[in-house]
Design a protein around this motif. Structure first.
Motif, short mmCIF file in Angstrom:
data_model
loop_
_atom_site.label_atom_id
_atom_site.label_comp_id
_atom_site.label_asym_id
_atom_site.label_seq_id
_atom_site.Cartn_x
_atom_site.Cartn_y
_atom_site.Cartn_z
N GLY A 1 0.81 -1.21 0.00
CA GLY A 1 0.00 0.00 0.00
C GLY A 1 0.84 1.26 0.00
N GLY A 2 1.92 1.26 0.77
CA GLY A 2 2.79 2.43 0.82
C GLY A 2 3.46 2.71 -0.51
N LEU A 3 3.93 1.66 -1.19
CA LEU A 3 4.60 1.85 -2.48
C LEU A 3 3.62 2.36 -3.54
CD1 LEU A 3 6.90 -1.31 -2.56
CD2 LEU A 3 7.60 1.07 -2.22
N VAL A 4 2.41 1.81 -3.54
CA VAL A 4 1.42 2.25 -4.52
C VAL A 4 0.99 3.69 -4.23
CG1 VAL A 4 -0.93 1.88 -5.38
CG2 VAL A 4 0.59 -0.07 -4.99
N TYR A 5 0.75 3.99 -2.97
CA TYR A 5 0.29 5.32 -2.58
C TYR A 5 1.30 6.40 -2.98
CZ TYR A 5 -0.82 9.25 0.50
OH TYR A 5 -1.10 10.50 1.00
N GLY A 6 2.57 6.14 -2.74
CA GLY A 6 3.58 7.13 -3.05
C GLY A 6 3.77 7.34 -4.54
N ALA A 7 3.46 6.34 -5.35
CA ALA A 7 3.67 6.44 -6.79
C ALA A 7 2.53 7.16 -7.50
CB ALA A 7 3.86 5.05 -7.38
N VAL A 8 1.38 7.30 -6.83
CA VAL A 8 0.21 7.91 -7.46
C VAL A 8 0.22 9.41 -7.21
CG1 VAL A 8 -2.31 8.04 -7.41
CG2 VAL A 8 -1.18 5.82 -7.27
N THR A 9 -0.16 10.17 -8.23
CA THR A 9 -0.33 11.62 -8.06
C THR A 9 -1.79 11.89 -7.71
OG1 THR A 9 1.40 12.08 -9.69
CG2 THR A 9 -0.13 13.87 -9.19
N TRP A 10 -2.03 12.37 -6.51
CA TRP A 10 -3.39 12.55 -6.01
C TRP A 10 -3.86 13.97 -6.27
CZ3 TRP A 10 -5.56 8.11 -4.38
CH2 TRP A 10 -4.70 7.07 -4.02
N SER A 11 -5.12 14.07 -6.69
CA SER A 11 -5.69 15.40 -6.93
C SER A 11 -6.11 16.07 -5.63
CB SER A 11 -6.90 15.30 -7.86
OG SER A 11 -7.89 14.43 -7.32
N ALA A 12 -6.57 15.28 -4.65
CA ALA A 12 -6.98 15.84 -3.37
C ALA A 12 -5.76 16.17 -2.53
CB ALA A 12 -7.87 14.86 -2.61
N PRO A 13 -5.77 17.29 -1.79
CA PRO A 13 -4.63 17.63 -0.93
C PRO A 13 -4.48 16.64 0.22
CG PRO A 13 -6.46 19.14 -0.56
CD PRO A 13 -6.84 18.32 -1.74
N ALA A 14 -3.30 16.64 0.82
CA ALA A 14 -3.00 15.68 1.89
C ALA A 14 -3.95 15.84 3.07
CB ALA A 14 -1.55 15.85 2.34
N ARG A 15 -4.33 17.06 3.40
CA ARG A 15 -5.22 17.28 4.55
C ARG A 15 -6.61 16.70 4.31
NH1 ARG A 15 -5.16 23.33 6.44
NH2 ARG A 15 -6.43 22.42 8.11
N THR A 16 -7.02 16.62 3.05
CA THR A 16 -8.29 15.98 2.72
C THR A 16 -8.16 14.47 2.77
OG1 THR A 16 -8.91 17.84 1.30
CG2 THR A 16 -10.08 15.77 0.95
N ARG A 17 -7.02 13.95 2.33
CA ARG A 17 -6.83 12.49 2.30
C ARG A 17 -6.70 11.90 3.69
NH1 ARG A 17 -2.96 13.98 -1.70
NH2 ARG A 17 -1.23 13.32 -0.36
N LEU A 18 -6.13 12.65 4.62
CA LEU A 18 -5.82 12.08 5.94
C LEU A 18 -7.05 11.54 6.66
CD1 LEU A 18 -3.75 11.50 8.14
CD2 LEU A 18 -4.08 13.84 8.98
N PRO A 19 -8.14 12.29 6.85
CA PRO A 19 -9.30 11.70 7.53
C PRO A 19 -9.94 10.57 6.74
CG PRO A 19 -9.82 13.91 6.73
CD PRO A 19 -8.34 13.73 6.57
N LEU A 20 -9.86 10.63 5.41
CA LEU A 20 -10.42 9.55 4.60
C LEU A 20 -9.64 8.25 4.80
CD1 LEU A 20 -11.15 11.47 1.26
CD2 LEU A 20 -12.78 10.84 3.07
N LEU A 21 -8.33 8.34 4.81
CA LEU A 21 -7.51 7.15 5.05
C LEU A 21 -7.73 6.61 6.46
CD1 LEU A 21 -4.17 8.32 3.39
CD2 LEU A 21 -5.58 6.39 2.65
N THR A 22 -7.87 7.50 7.43
CA THR A 22 -8.11 7.06 8.81
C THR A 22 -9.44 6.34 8.92
OG1 THR A 22 -6.88 9.02 9.56
CG2 THR A 22 -8.16 7.84 11.20
N ALA A 23 -10.48 6.89 8.30
CA ALA A 23 -11.79 6.24 8.34
C ALA A 23 -11.76 4.90 7.61
CB ALA A 23 -12.83 7.16 7.71
N ALA A 24 -11.07 4.83 6.46
CA ALA A 24 -10.99 3.57 5.71
C ALA A 24 -10.29 2.50 6.54
CB ALA A 24 -10.25 3.80 4.40
N LEU A 25 -9.22 2.88 7.23
CA LEU A 25 -8.51 1.92 8.08
C LEU A 25 -9.43 1.42 9.19
CD1 LEU A 25 -5.75 0.57 8.54
CD2 LEU A 25 -5.15 2.48 10.00
N GLY A 26 -10.19 2.33 9.81
CA GLY A 26 -11.11 1.93 10.87
C GLY A 26 -12.18 0.98 10.37
#
Length: 447
Positions: free
Chosen positions: A298-323
């Motif tokens: 997951g870390g390797l794939v995540y780092g290789a992708v260029t995300w349109s959403a800013p990091a501050r938007t991704r953070l709560p989404l990733l946290t909720a997905a993990l939960g």
């Protein structure tokens, strides 16, 4: 993979990162080495647990202070003395555990000394990544992802290395190995030219990083009010209020890391109960292996992708997905389904931590970035220990499937808090000082 090669092709990046990994491998070997050496020397699991707990608590408790010292005085001035003192303390523990009979207070004293001087190599390396990447946020995301994946690999390979070592030598030699790794790795890391040019962790006005001279008109302005001067001496901007102190600025990633630590720590104990209930203790190893593999991928794939959403938007989404993944693990009917579920959960682990470090770097003050990374790392570790300890009550009162839902709850709450805090931090963020572009404060490339 080519995107990661672009990171490693940055000036001095490969040699600096390699040296940092050598030093950080010490943290992958030291805990198991200390546990085995103490058990062999004392013959008591209780005494071993007490000394290891003291060691871990002192490391965690003083980590932000050590990182703040680096921010104020520079990496070389702080890390080299810390690493040498830490290595000496580990060698002292190795000598104390070489033969049985060492008093407990001596072991605990050496553990306190080692924990107090443990060098924060991870936060420092992330600060150096920022200096090397400059204003390129996509490149920094890849660098932080690569760094987080490397930490995951160290967490897996370190104990395996110790396990092989103790097959042929005394367990105390694992502490000697840990001491050597951190000393060699830290000194080699500090020898890198990038350390001398990194703006973060460099005190203002130092010989290695001089601020540009202000125009004569600005230098002749009246001195600021005493309160502003006080805040500037503390390394804060003059226009900050009490609610804008460094920890408040990085509340989003700290809360997310704490929630994730609580949830994963609790999940670890539930997995143990799952395996014991089915009389399949091998399930513990399979589940942990699945989590590690998922995290690396997951870390390797995540780092290789260029995300349109800013990091501050991704953070709560990733946290909720993990939960949600942790909660869904409670539906697993057998070991193989459990392993699959933890592997899927792991896919979000390294991306979330890389994103948390990136958000902390974005929100932190220019002269507090190493400390910001240390706070995030410390929040995860403290949460993990707390979640593991607290889950025992739930296991005694709830069905096993519901315990996974309980483990997921801190992550979902943290996701909501991190999302709700975003407008407050945005409004509170101070404007750049006149005539200074904050993003330009770090050199784009190392000469």
């Amino acid at each position: 993979m080519s995107s990661y090669m672009a990171v490693l092709r940055l000036p001095f990046a490969a040699r600096t990162f390699a040296a940092a990994l050598v030093g950080r491998l010490s943290y992958g070997t030291v805990f198991l080495s200390l546990t085995l050496a103490l058990t062999s020397a004392t013959g008591s699991v209780g005494r071993t647990g007490a000394v290891v707990a003291v060691f871990a608590l002192v490391i965690a408790g003083l980590a932000p202070l050590r990182a703040r010292l680096i921010d104020r005085h520079g990496a070389r001035r702080v890390l080299i003395p810390l690493s040498l003192a830490y290595s000496g303390s580990l060698l002292g523990l190795a000598a104390a555990t070489w033969r049985p009979g060492t008093p407990l207070w001596v072991l605990e004293g050496a553990a306190v000394a080692a924990g107090a001087t443990a060098p924060p190599l991870g936060p420092t390396m992330r600060t150096l990544w920022r200096a090397m990447c400059g204003r390129d946020r996509a490149l920094m995301q890849r660098a932080f992802s690569l760094d987080t994946v490397a930490e995951e690999v160290i967490g897996v390979s370190g104990p395996l290395l110790v396990g092989l070592l103790v097959l042929v030598v005394d367990p105390a030699l694992g502490l000697v190995l840990s001491a050597g790794l951190v000393a060699v790795g830290t000194v080699a890391m500090m020898a890198s030219p990038v350390v001398g040019t990194a703006a973060a962790g460099r005190p203002r006005g130092s010989a290695e990083q001089q601020e540009p001279q202000e125009p004569q008109e600005r230098r002749e302005q009246p001195a600021p009010a005493p309160r502003a001067g006080l805040f500037r001496r503390r390394g804060l901007r003059t226009d900050r209020t009490a609610s804008q102190r460094p920890l408040a600025r990085i509340l989003e990633p700290v809360v997310a890391a704490t929630g994730v630590g609580l949830g994963l720590g609790a999940q670890n104990l539930v997995i143990v109960a799952f395996a014991v209930q089915r009389h399949q203790t091998s399930a513990i190893a399979w589940a942990e292996a699945g989590m590690s593999v998922g995290s690396i991928v997951g870390g390797l794939v995540y780092g290789a992708v260029t995300w349109s959403a800013p990091a501050r938007t991704r953070l709560p989404l990733l946290t909720a997905a993990l939960g949600l993944c942790v909660a869904a693990t409670g539906l697993a009917p057998n070991v193989w389904a459990l392993t699959t579920a933890t592997t899927v959960t792991g896919l979000f682990m390294s991306p979330l931590m890389a994103c948390a470090y990136l958000v902390a770097d974005e929100l932190a003050a220019e002269d507090a970035r190493t400390a910001a990374g240390a706070w995030v790392n410390n929040a995860f570790n403290a949460g993990s220990s707390g979640g593991y300890a607290a889950m025992g009550t739930a296991l005694a009162r709830l069905p096993l499937g519901w315990c996974f839902a309980v483990a997921a709850a801190p992550m979902l709450v943290a996701a909501g808090v991190a999302r709700a805090w975003q407008p407050r931090v945005k409004e509170a963020a101070p404007a750049p000082e006149a005539g200074v572009d904050v993003a330009e404060a770090v050199p784009v490339a190392v000469q």
